[in-house]
Design an enzyme around this catalytic site. Structure first.
Site, PDB file in Angstrom:
ATOM      1  N   ILE A 122       0.761  -1.209   0.231  1.00 60.07           N
ATOM      2  CA  ILE A 122       0.027  -0.014  -0.074  1.00 60.07           C
ATOM      3  C   ILE A 122       0.833   1.187   0.148  1.00 60.07           C
ATOM      4  CG2 ILE A 122      -1.776   1.341   1.276  1.00 60.07           C
ATOM      5  CD1 ILE A 122      -2.464  -1.307   2.603  1.00 60.07           C
ATOM      6  N   LYS A 182       9.706   6.063   4.288  1.00 58.92           N
ATOM      7  CA  LYS A 182      11.144   5.881   4.728  1.00 58.92           C
ATOM      8  C   LYS A 182      11.207   5.104   6.006  1.00 58.92           C
ATOM      9  CE  LYS A 182      12.204  10.060   5.776  1.00 58.92           C
ATOM     10  NZ  LYS A 182      12.814  11.501   6.183  1.00 58.92           N
ATOM     11  N   GLU A 183      10.241   5.127   6.655  1.00 55.81           N
ATOM     12  CA  GLU A 183      10.420   4.370   7.853  1.00 55.81           C
ATOM     13  C   GLU A 183       9.467   2.983   8.068  1.00 55.81           C
ATOM     14  OE1 GLU A 183       8.972   7.441   9.952  1.00 55.81           O
ATOM     15  OE2 GLU A 183      10.867   8.578   9.966  1.00 55.81           O
ATOM     16  N   SER A 184       8.801   2.808   7.083  1.00 50.32           N
ATOM     17  CA  SER A 184       7.917   1.651   7.061  1.00 50.32           C
ATOM     18  C   SER A 184       7.491   1.084   5.613  1.00 50.32           C
ATOM     19  CB  SER A 184       6.593   1.763   8.090  1.00 50.32           C
ATOM     20  OG  SER A 184       5.620   2.681   7.514  1.00 50.32           O
ATOM     21  N   VAL A 185       6.892  -0.050   5.733  1.00 45.63           N
ATOM     22  CA  VAL A 185       6.259  -0.349   4.348  1.00 45.63           C
ATOM     23  C   VAL A 185       4.958  -0.988   4.947  1.00 45.63           C
ATOM     24  CG1 VAL A 185       6.760  -1.433   2.262  1.00 45.63           C
ATOM     25  CG2 VAL A 185       8.084  -1.757   4.107  1.00 45.63           C
ATOM     26  N   VAL A 186       4.047  -0.622   4.142  1.00 49.70           N
ATOM     27  CA  VAL A 186       2.506  -1.151   4.502  1.00 49.70           C
ATOM     28  C   VAL A 186       1.911  -1.926   3.479  1.00 49.70           C
ATOM     29  CG1 VAL A 186       0.179  -0.487   5.332  1.00 49.70           C
ATOM     30  CG2 VAL A 186       2.135   0.807   5.993  1.00 49.70           C
ATOM     31  N   LYS A 236       2.086  -3.446   8.766  1.00 49.23           N
ATOM     32  CA  LYS A 236       3.135  -2.561   8.616  1.00 49.23           C
ATOM     33  C   LYS A 236       4.374  -2.959   9.113  1.00 49.23           C
ATOM     34  CE  LYS A 236       3.928   2.270  10.289  1.00 49.23           C
ATOM     35  NZ  LYS A 236       3.232   3.580  11.083  1.00 49.23           N
ATOM     36  N   ASP A 250       3.151  13.831  14.872  1.00 53.02           N
ATOM     37  CA  ASP A 250       3.175  13.783  13.280  1.00 53.02           C
ATOM     38  C   ASP A 250       1.932  14.015  12.751  1.00 53.02           C
ATOM     39  OD1 ASP A 250       4.628  13.852  11.065  1.00 53.02           O
ATOM     40  OD2 ASP A 250       4.943  11.460  11.006  1.00 53.02           O
TER      41      ASP A 250
HETATM   42  P1  ADP Z   1       4.773   5.834   7.814  1.00 54.95           P
HETATM   43  O1  ADP Z   1       5.415   5.845   9.251  1.00 54.95           O
HETATM   44  O2  ADP Z   1       5.566   5.103   6.725  1.00 54.95           O
HETATM   45  O3  ADP Z   1       4.252   7.070   7.291  1.00 54.95           O
HETATM   46  P2  ADP Z   1       1.894   5.003   8.110  1.00 54.95           P
HETATM   47  O4  ADP Z   1       1.406   4.261   9.437  1.00 54.95           O
HETATM   48  O5  ADP Z   1       1.461   6.529   7.804  1.00 54.95           O
HETATM   49  O6  ADP Z   1       3.484   4.861   7.975  1.00 54.95           O
HETATM   50  O7  ADP Z   1       1.471   4.134   6.895  1.00 54.95           O
HETATM   51  C1  ADP Z   1       1.945   4.625   5.583  1.00 54.95           C
HETATM   52  C2  ADP Z   1       0.870   4.617   4.655  1.00 54.95           C
HETATM   53  O8  ADP Z   1       0.012   3.326   4.491  1.00 54.95           O
HETATM   54  C3  ADP Z   1      -0.355   5.496   5.007  1.00 54.95           C
HETATM   55  O9  ADP Z   1      -0.209   6.907   4.444  1.00 54.95           O
HETATM   56  C4  ADP Z   1      -1.355   4.998   4.514  1.00 54.95           C
HETATM   57  O10 ADP Z   1      -1.784   5.476   3.320  1.00 54.95           O
HETATM   58  C5  ADP Z   1      -1.216   3.175   4.395  1.00 54.95           C
HETATM   59  N1  ADP Z   1      -1.900   2.713   5.732  1.00 54.95           N
HETATM   60  C6  ADP Z   1      -1.160   2.928   6.859  1.00 54.95           C
HETATM   61  N2  ADP Z   1      -1.925   2.157   7.835  1.00 54.95           N
HETATM   62  C7  ADP Z   1      -3.147   1.772   7.101  1.00 54.95           C
HETATM   63  C8  ADP Z   1      -4.498   0.985   7.656  1.00 54.95           C
HETATM   64  N3  ADP Z   1      -4.587   0.653   8.745  1.00 54.95           N
HETATM   65  N4  ADP Z   1      -5.337   1.111   6.556  1.00 54.95           N
HETATM   66  C9  ADP Z   1      -5.043   1.435   5.191  1.00 54.95           C
HETATM   67  N5  ADP Z   1      -4.104   1.977   4.846  1.00 54.95           N
HETATM   68  C10 ADP Z   1      -3.135   2.394   5.940  1.00 54.95           C
END
Ligand code: ADP
Ligand code: MN
Length: 562
Positions: free
Chosen positions: A243, A247-251, A271, A388
C-alpha cells in the site's frame, strides 16, 4: 576425378549466386569475429578475477589489494580495541556509554562483524586440525623455567598459523595442508588471513546489496520468513500488494485469518518497520522521556531491537486511542517488527489521506471539526500527543477521519510534548486553511483550546513560551517524582508492578486487541525469563532462514510480495 582424400561429390551442388556465398561468408566471418571478441572479454574478466584472487601478479593490483586488506584489518582491530575499551568503561553500570560513533567499519557490517570475528577464537585457534600446540596461559607463556615457550616462538607460531589456515572459509583455496607439518610465517599467514577477510567482505557486500535492494520494496529475508510463518499458521490468510513504502515503514494489504481462535479483521494492513535504516536512531528523542520505553534499548544500539520498540509503541498508542473512541486502526497482532492492524478501506483499496481525498467544502469543514475533536480526545483522554499529525497521517473513510501512524506519539509527560503539540496544531491549521475551510483557528488559538492553557503571543514568541512551559513542567515532574503509572496501559511496560498487572489483566481479557498485545509482551517476558536472549532467537531465525531459503524458495514466492 579422384583425389587422395576420396571422391569428389558427383551430386549437383545447389545453384547459388556469388553474392549469396559472399554474404554467407560475411555473416560467418562476422559471427566468428564476434565470438572471438566476447571470448576475449571473458578471458580478460577471468584474468582480472585471477589477478584479484591471487593478489600476487601485477604490482599495481597487488599494492592496491594489500592496501585495502591492511586498511580493513586496521579498522577491524581498531573497532575491537574500542569494544574492549567500551566494556571496560561501562563495566556493570546500568547506564552505559556507547563508543559507536568512533567505530571505523561501516555500521551495516557491524552485526555480522560481531557474529563473525571473535578475536579469542582467532587467537585460541579453535582448530579441527589437531596439532601438538602447547597450552599458553593468559600471558602467552607455556611451561616453566628453561622449558618456557611463548606463543611467539617461530616454530609453534608457524604451525599454529598453518593450522589456522584450515579454518579459513572453505571457499578459500588454501591447498591441502593436512598431514604435513606445515609452517607458515606470520607474514604469509596474515596476508592470507587478510585476503580471506577481504574476499569474505566482498562476497558479503554482494549479498548485502541483494538484501538492500529487497529492502527497497522492503522485505528482507528475515521479514519474509516471519510473514510466511504468519500465513502458514493461519494468522493471515494471504499477503497482498504494498500500500505504501515510506522512509520508515512499508505497509502491505493482507487478508486476516485467525489467531488462537480469535478471528482477525477480514482485511488487514501489515506495517513493517524498516530494519535497515539509521533514521530510527535519530528518533531516540521520541522515546527518550517516554517512561514506558527503556532508553537502554537505544543504547544497546541493536537496530533490530530498536525497531521493535516502534511496533510496541504504535500498538500501545493505537490501543489507547481505540479505548477512547478515536477512529484508528485496531491492532490485530504484533510480531517482532511486524504490526498487523485492521485495514482502513475496502476491497484492497486503502482510504485516501486527507491530502488526497478530494472533499467537498462541507466534508472538509466536517473533517476539520472531527480533527479538532480527535486532538482534544488524544490530549485530554489518552494523554498522548500524536507528534506527526498532518494531512498525511489522517485518512478519510466512511465520512470519518481516521488517525494513523502513531509510533512516534508521546505521553503528555514527555519533556517536549507541548512543543510537538504546537507543531501538530500548525500542520492541521495550515492544511485546512489552505483547503479553504472558513473560520479555521490560528494554531496558537487551537493549542490553547486543546490544552486549556492561556499562552499569549504568536509565532516564534508563542513557540518560545511553549518550550519554556515544557521545561518548567519537566522540572516539576522531576522534582515531585510524578509518574503517570496510573494509565492502565503502562503496566505492560512495568514488570515491577505485578499486582497492578493482574488487576488490569482481568479487565482487559474481553478485549482481543489488548489480549494479543499483552500476549506478545508476555511471550517476550517469558523468553527473557527463560534466559534465552533475543539474539539467540534471532540466530534461530537465521538458521531457519537458511534451511528455509534452500528448501522453500518457491513457497515464499507464493506470498507474492511486492
Ligand atoms: P509511515 O511511518 O511510513 O508514514 P504510516 O503508518 O503512515 O507509516 O503508513 C503509511 C501509509 O500506509 C499511510 O499513509 C496509509 O496510506 C497506509 N496505511 C497505513 N496504515 C493503514 C491502514 N490501517 N489502513 C489503510 N491504509 C493504511
Ligand atoms: Mn505516515
Amino acid at each position: 576425378m579422384s583425389t587422395p582424400w576420396g571422391k569428389v561429390q558427383t551430386a549437383p551442388v545447389m545453384p547459388c549466386s556469388l553474392q549469396d556465398v559472399m554474404s554467407e561468408q560475411l555473416a560467418h566471418d562476422l559471427h566468428q569475429k564476434e565470438e572471438e571478441e566476447s571470448l576475449k572479454v571473458k578471458e580478460a574478466r577471468t584474468f582480472q578475477e585471477v589477478l584479484a584472487a591471487a593478489g600476487e601478479n601485477t604490482e599495481a593490483s597487488d599494492d592496491w589489494l594489500l592496501a585495502q586488506m591492511l586498511q580493513q584489518e586496521f579498522d577491524r582491530e581498531h573497532d575491537q580495541t574500542l569494544k574492549i575499551e567500551e566494556k571496560k568503561f561501562n563495566g556493570n553500570n546500568k547506564v552505559s556509554v556507547s563508543f559507536e560513533n568512533y567505530r571505523a567499519l561501516h555500521p551495516a557490517y557491524k552485526d555480522e562483524e560481531e557474529d563473525e570475528i571473535d578475536p579469542d577464537e582467532i587467537e585460541s585457534g579453535k582448530s579441527r586440525w589437531d596439532s601438538p600446540n602447547p597450552k599458553f596461559n593468559k600471558y602467552g607463556v607455556s611451561g616453566k623455567g628453561k622449558n618456557i615457550t611463548t606463543k611467539h616462538d617461530a616454530e609453534i607460531c608457524g604451525r599454529k598459523n598453518a593450522s589456522k589456515l584450515m579454518d579459513l572459509p572453505p571457499e578459500f583455496r588454501s591447498g591441502d595442508g593436512e598431514g604435513i607439518d606445515m609452517k607458515l610465517s606470520n607474514k604469509v599467514y596474515n596476508k592470507l588471513k587478510m585476503h580471506s577477510l577481504a574476499e569474505n567482505k566482498r562476497s558479503q557486500r554482494v549479498h548485502e546489496k541483494k538484501e538492500f535492494s529487497t529492502a527497497e520494496h522492503v522485505i528482507d529475508p528475515r521479514t519474509k520468513l516471519l510473514l510466511y510463518k504468519m500465513v502458514n499458521n493461519g494468522t493471515l490468510e494471504s499477503v497482498g500488494g504494498s500500500i505504501s513504502s515510506g522512509k520508515e515503514s512499508v505497509v502491505y494489504h493482507a487478508y486476516g485469518g485467525s489467531k488462537e481462535g480469535v478471528l482477525l479483521s477480514s482485511e488487514c494492513a501489515v506495517k513493517i518497520y524498516k530494519t535497515t535504516l539509521n533514521e530510527f536512531k535519530n528518533r531516540g528523542a521520541y522515546v527518550d522521556g517516554d517512561h514506558r520505553f527503556s532508553r537502554d534499548d537505544f543504547k544497546k544500539n541493536n537496530p533490530r531491537k530498536v525497531i521493535r520498540i516502534w511496533g510496541e509503541k504504535e500498538t500501545a498508542n493505537l490501543n489507547r486511542m481505540k479505548k477512547f473512541g478515536i477512529p484508528c486502526p485496531a491492532v490485530q497482532v504484533l510480531n517482532k517488527h511486524i504490526l498487523v492492524m485492521s485495514f482502513i478501506g475496502k476491497d484492497q483499496c486503502p482510504a485516501p489521506k486527507l491530502k488526497d481525498a478530494k472533499l467537498s467544502v462541507e466534508d472538509l469543514e466536517d473533517a476539520y471539526d472531527q480533527v479538532i475533536g480527535i486532538m482534544d480526545t488524544m490530549q485530554n483522554k489518552c494523554a498522548l500527543v500524536h507528534s506527526d499529525l498532518s494531512e498525511y497521517n489522517l485518512l478519510w473513510y466512511g465520512g470519518k477521519v481516521w488517525v494513523i501512524d502513531v509510533s512516534q506519539a508521546v505521553e503528555l509527560t514527555h519533556p517536549k510534548a507541548m512543543e510537538f503539540l504546537f507543531r501538530d496544531c500548525k500542520n492541521v491549521c495550515k492544511f485546512f486553511m489552505k483547503a479553504g475551510v472558513h473560520d479555521v483557528k490560528e494554531p496558537e488559538e487551537l493549542f490553547n483550546h486543546i490544552t486549556g492553557l492561556n499562552i499569549k503571543g504568536e509565532g516564534a514568541e508563542f513557540a518560545a513560551q511553549v518550550q519554556r512551559y515544557d521545561k518548567e513542567r519537566s522540572a516539576e515532574l522531576l522534582a515531585h517524582q510524578i509518574s503517570t503509572k496510573e494509565y492502565a496501559f503502562d503496566y505492560y511496560f512495568e514488570k515491577s508492578h505485578q499486582d497492578r498487572l493482574e488487576e488490569a489483566e482481568l479487565e482487559d481479557r474481553n478485549d482481543p486487541f489488548e489480549y494479543f498485545h499483552e500476549k506478545s509482551l508476555q511471550d517476550k517476558a517469558d523468553e527473557e525469563e527463560a534466559g534465552s536472549s533475543e539474539d539467540e532467537s534471532d540466530e534461530d531465525v537465521e538458521e531457519e532462514l537458511e534451511e528455509f531459503g534452500n528448501a522453500d524458495e518457491e513457497k515464499i514466492e507464493k506470498l507474492k510480495l511486492g
